[in-house]
Design an enzyme around this catalytic site. Structure first.
Site, PDB file in Angstrom:
ATOM      1  N   HIS A   1       4.143   1.678  -8.249  1.00 59.83           N
ATOM      2  CA  HIS A   1       3.212   0.548  -8.113  1.00 59.83           C
ATOM      3  C   HIS A   1       2.259   0.504  -9.321  1.00 59.83           C
ATOM      4  O   HIS A   1       1.973  -0.565  -9.860  1.00 59.83           O
ATOM      5  CB  HIS A   1       2.345   0.699  -6.858  1.00 59.83           C
TER       6      HIS A   1
ATOM      7  N   GLY B   1       9.006  -4.948  -8.882  1.00 59.26           N
ATOM      8  CA  GLY B   1       9.756  -3.769  -9.313  1.00 59.26           C
ATOM      9  C   GLY B   1      11.252  -3.943  -9.066  1.00 59.26           C
ATOM     10  O   GLY B   1      11.657  -4.438  -8.012  1.00 59.26           O
ATOM     11  N   GLN B   2      12.037  -3.495 -10.024  1.00 66.71           N
ATOM     12  CA  GLN B   2      13.500  -3.571  -9.901  1.00 66.71           C
ATOM     13  C   GLN B   2      14.027  -2.710  -8.755  1.00 66.71           C
ATOM     14  O   GLN B   2      15.136  -2.915  -8.269  1.00 66.71           O
ATOM     15  CB  GLN B   2      14.145  -3.137 -11.216  1.00 66.71           C
ATOM     16  N   LYS B   3      13.201  -1.759  -8.308  1.00 64.19           N
ATOM     17  CA  LYS B   3      13.551  -0.925  -7.149  1.00 64.19           C
ATOM     18  C   LYS B   3      14.049  -1.794  -5.983  1.00 64.19           C
ATOM     19  O   LYS B   3      14.970  -1.413  -5.265  1.00 64.19           O
ATOM     20  CB  LYS B   3      12.310  -0.124  -6.763  1.00 64.19           C
TER      21      LYS B   3
ATOM     22  N   LEU C   1       0.389   3.629  -2.121  1.00 68.44           N
ATOM     23  CA  LEU C   1       0.733   3.452  -3.531  1.00 68.44           C
ATOM     24  C   LEU C   1       1.229   4.736  -4.176  1.00 68.44           C
ATOM     25  O   LEU C   1       0.831   5.842  -3.805  1.00 68.44           O
ATOM     26  CB  LEU C   1      -0.487   2.920  -4.294  1.00 68.44           C
TER      27      LEU C   1
ATOM     28  N   GLN D   1       7.890  -9.425   7.872  1.00 71.98           N
ATOM     29  CA  GLN D   1       9.098  -9.016   7.162  1.00 71.98           C
ATOM     30  C   GLN D   1       9.768  -7.781   7.765  1.00 71.98           C
ATOM     31  O   GLN D   1      10.764  -7.292   7.247  1.00 71.98           O
ATOM     32  CB  GLN D   1       8.806  -8.814   5.674  1.00 71.98           C
TER      33      GLN D   1
ATOM     34  N   ARG E   1       8.122   4.946   1.475  1.00 75.51           N
ATOM     35  CA  ARG E   1       8.837   5.537   2.609  1.00 75.51           C
ATOM     36  C   ARG E   1       9.189   7.010   2.375  1.00 75.51           C
ATOM     37  O   ARG E   1       9.458   7.732   3.338  1.00 75.51           O
ATOM     38  CB  ARG E   1      10.099   4.734   2.921  1.00 75.51           C
TER      39      ARG E   1
ATOM     40  N   MET F   1      10.906   6.324  -6.576  1.00 77.99           N
ATOM     41  CA  MET F   1       9.621   6.415  -5.860  1.00 77.99           C
ATOM     42  C   MET F   1       9.559   5.310  -4.816  1.00 77.99           C
ATOM     43  O   MET F   1       9.959   4.174  -5.082  1.00 77.99           O
ATOM     44  CB  MET F   1       8.467   6.262  -6.837  1.00 77.99           C
TER      45      MET F   1
ATOM     46  N   GLY G   1       0.814  -1.218   0.000  1.00 76.05           N
ATOM     47  CA  GLY G   1       0.000   0.000   0.000  1.00 76.05           C
ATOM     48  C   GLY G   1       0.844   1.262   0.000  1.00 76.05           C
ATOM     49  O   GLY G   1       2.022   1.224  -0.351  1.00 76.05           O
TER      50      GLY G   1
HETATM   51  P1  AMP Z   1       5.988  -2.320  -1.756  1.00 77.16           P
HETATM   52  O1  AMP Z   1       4.596  -1.815  -1.622  1.00 77.16           O
HETATM   53  O2  AMP Z   1       7.034  -1.304  -1.429  1.00 77.16           O
HETATM   54  O3  AMP Z   1       6.200  -3.651  -1.101  1.00 77.16           O
HETATM   55  O4  AMP Z   1       6.188  -2.580  -3.317  1.00 77.16           O
HETATM   56  C1  AMP Z   1       5.334  -3.398  -4.067  1.00 77.16           C
HETATM   57  C2  AMP Z   1       5.965  -3.650  -5.418  1.00 77.16           C
HETATM   58  O5  AMP Z   1       6.150  -2.403  -6.090  1.00 77.16           O
HETATM   59  C3  AMP Z   1       7.359  -4.309  -5.315  1.00 77.16           C
HETATM   60  O6  AMP Z   1       7.493  -5.276  -6.334  1.00 77.16           O
HETATM   61  C4  AMP Z   1       8.276  -3.141  -5.520  1.00 77.16           C
HETATM   62  O7  AMP Z   1       9.543  -3.500  -6.034  1.00 77.16           O
HETATM   63  C5  AMP Z   1       7.496  -2.308  -6.531  1.00 77.16           C
HETATM   64  N1  AMP Z   1       7.965  -0.921  -6.510  1.00 77.16           N
HETATM   65  C6  AMP Z   1       8.169  -0.145  -5.407  1.00 77.16           C
HETATM   66  N2  AMP Z   1       8.668   1.056  -5.771  1.00 77.16           N
HETATM   67  C7  AMP Z   1       8.789   1.039  -7.125  1.00 77.16           C
HETATM   68  C8  AMP Z   1       9.262   1.974  -8.099  1.00 77.16           C
HETATM   69  N3  AMP Z   1       9.719   3.183  -7.749  1.00 77.16           N
HETATM   70  N4  AMP Z   1       9.237   1.613  -9.405  1.00 77.16           N
HETATM   71  C9  AMP Z   1       8.778   0.375  -9.778  1.00 77.16           C
HETATM   72  N5  AMP Z   1       8.324  -0.546  -8.911  1.00 77.16           N
HETATM   73  C10 AMP Z   1       8.339  -0.237  -7.605  1.00 77.16           C
END
Ligand code: AMP
Length: 283
Positions: free
Chosen positions: A37, A149-151, A33, A61, A191, A188, A31
Site C-alpha cells: 500500500h 496495485g497489480q496484485k 496497511l 464487496q 490477509r 504482500m 486498511g
Molecule cells: P486493499 O487494501 O487490499 O483493498 O488494497 C488497496 C490497494 O493496494 C489496491 O489497489 C491493491 O491492489 C494494492 N495492493 C495490495 N497489495 C499490494 C501489493 N503487495 N503490492 C502493490 N499493491 C498492492
C-alpha cells in the site's frame, strides 16, 4: 496528515485545493496497511501536490460474511504508516457516509466478461461491490490520478473499465503499480496477517508455482503447466479456486500460446480459511 470522516467536508477541502491548481492523487484501501500500500502512496505523493488515501472495509464487496467479519483492522498502525509515508489526507468514512441511501439503491455496472471469470466467477457480486465503492469514492475525491496495485490484476481491469464507463475517463488517470513481495516471494496482502506461522511458510508456494509457469512458458499447449501447478498447490495443502493462464488484455483463457499474445498467470487458493490471490505477467 488531515483526517476526514465526512464526505462533504473532504469534498469541500479538495475543491479549494483544485482551485489553487493542486493536482490530487488518490489511493483507496481497506486498511491493514503494508509496504505494498505504501508504495502506492509514495507514487501518489511524488506525482501530485495533494495525496489522499482512504480506509474503508467495503461490506458491498464481500460475498462471504465470515471473510468480512475477519478482515484485519489495524487502524492506529495504519495512521502511523500513512503519516510516515507523507500522506496529506486520510478519508475514514462510515458505511452510512459511503452508502447514504443504504444498500438497496443499486446501479448495475456493465463489466461484461470481466465479472464472469476468475474472481468474478468465484466471488459473485464482488466486482459490482468494488465498482459501487470506487465510483462513490471517485465522486467524493475527483482525483487527477488514481493508484492501484497489480496484485489485484482483475480488479485493476474492472476499475479501468469503471473509469471508462463513467465521466472519470476525462478527469482521472489510472496508474498501476507492481506487486510488492516479501523476501520469499509471497505477495504482500492484508490477509497474510491471518495466516499461522506454518501457513505463512506454505503460502510462498503460490509464488513458486507462478514462477515455475513463467520459466516454462513456451509457444504451444500450456495446459500441462497448469496441471502441474494445481497438483503442487494441492500437495502443499491449498484448496485452489483457479490456476489459469489468460490474455493479459482481456482475460480470455489461453490453452495454446501463439508466442505473441500478452499473457498473465493467475492463482486464487485457500489455505484453510484464508483465501490468497496472486498473478504474474508471463510476457
Ligand atoms: P486493499 O487494501 O487490499 O483493498 O488494497 C488497496 C490497494 O493496494 C489496491 O489497489 C491493491 O491492489 C494494492 N495492493 C495490495 N497489495 C499490494 C501489493 N503487495 N503490492 C502493490 N499493491 C498492492
Amino acid at each position: 496528515m488531515i483526517l476526514f470522516k465526512k464526505a462533504g467536508d473532504l469534498h469541500k477541502w479538495l475543491d479549494i485545493q483544485r482551485k489553487t491548481g493542486n493536482q490530487i492523487g488518490f489511493v483507496p484501501t481497506m486498511g491493514a496497511l503494508h509496504a505494498g500500500h505504501i508504495s502506492l502512496i509514495e507514487s501518489s505523493r511524488k506525482q501530485n501536490q495533494v495525496g489522499v488515501s482512504s480506509i474503508f472495509i467495503n461490506p458491498a464487496q464481500f460475498n462471504d460474511p465470515a471473510d468480512f467479519a475477519k478482515y484485519p483492522v489495524t487502524l492506529e498502525k495504519d495512521i502511523a504508516m500513512l503519516e510516515e509515508a507523507g500522506c496529506a489526507v486520510l478519508f475514514l468514512p462510515s458505511v452510512r457516509e459511503i452508502y447514504p441511501g443504504g444498500f438497496a439503491e443499486t446501479i448495475h455496472y456493465d463489466l461484461g466478461i470481466l465479472e464472469k471469470v476468475f474472481e468474478g466467477e468465484f466471488r459473485p457480486g464482488h466486482f459490482q461491490g468494488v465498482c459501487r465503492v470506487v465510483h462513490r469514492l471517485l465522486d467524493i475525491v475527483q482525483p487527477d490520478n488514481l493508484y492501484l496495485g497489480q496484485k489485484d490484476y482483475q480488479q485493476c481491469m474492472v476499475i479501468t473499465k469503471l473509469v471508462e464507463l463513467t465521466a472519470y475517463s476525462e478527469r482521472t488517470k489510472v496508474n498501476i503499480s507492481p506487486t510488492l513481495r516479501e523476501e520469499d516471494g509471497l505477495a504482500m496482502s492484508s490477509r497474510n496477517m491471518r495466516l499461522t506461522e506454518n501457513e505463512r511458510k506454505i503460502a510462498t508456494e503460490i509464488f513458486n508455482c507462478l514462477s515455475g509457469i513463467k520459466q516454462n512458458f513456451k509457444p504451444g499447449d500450456v495446459q500441462h503447466l497448469l496441471v502441474e501447478a494445481r497438483s503442487r498447490l494441492t500437495k502443499a495443502g491449498f484448496k485452489t479456486d483457479y490456476v489459469a493462464i489468460a490474455d493479459a488484455d482481456d482475460l480470455s483463457l489461453i490453452r495454446v500460446w501463439d508466442g505473441r499474445q500478452p499473457a498473465v498467470a493467475l492463482v486464487a487458493a485457500f489455505l484453510h480459511e484464508v483465501r490468497l490471490i496472486d498473478n504474474m505477467l508471463l510476457t
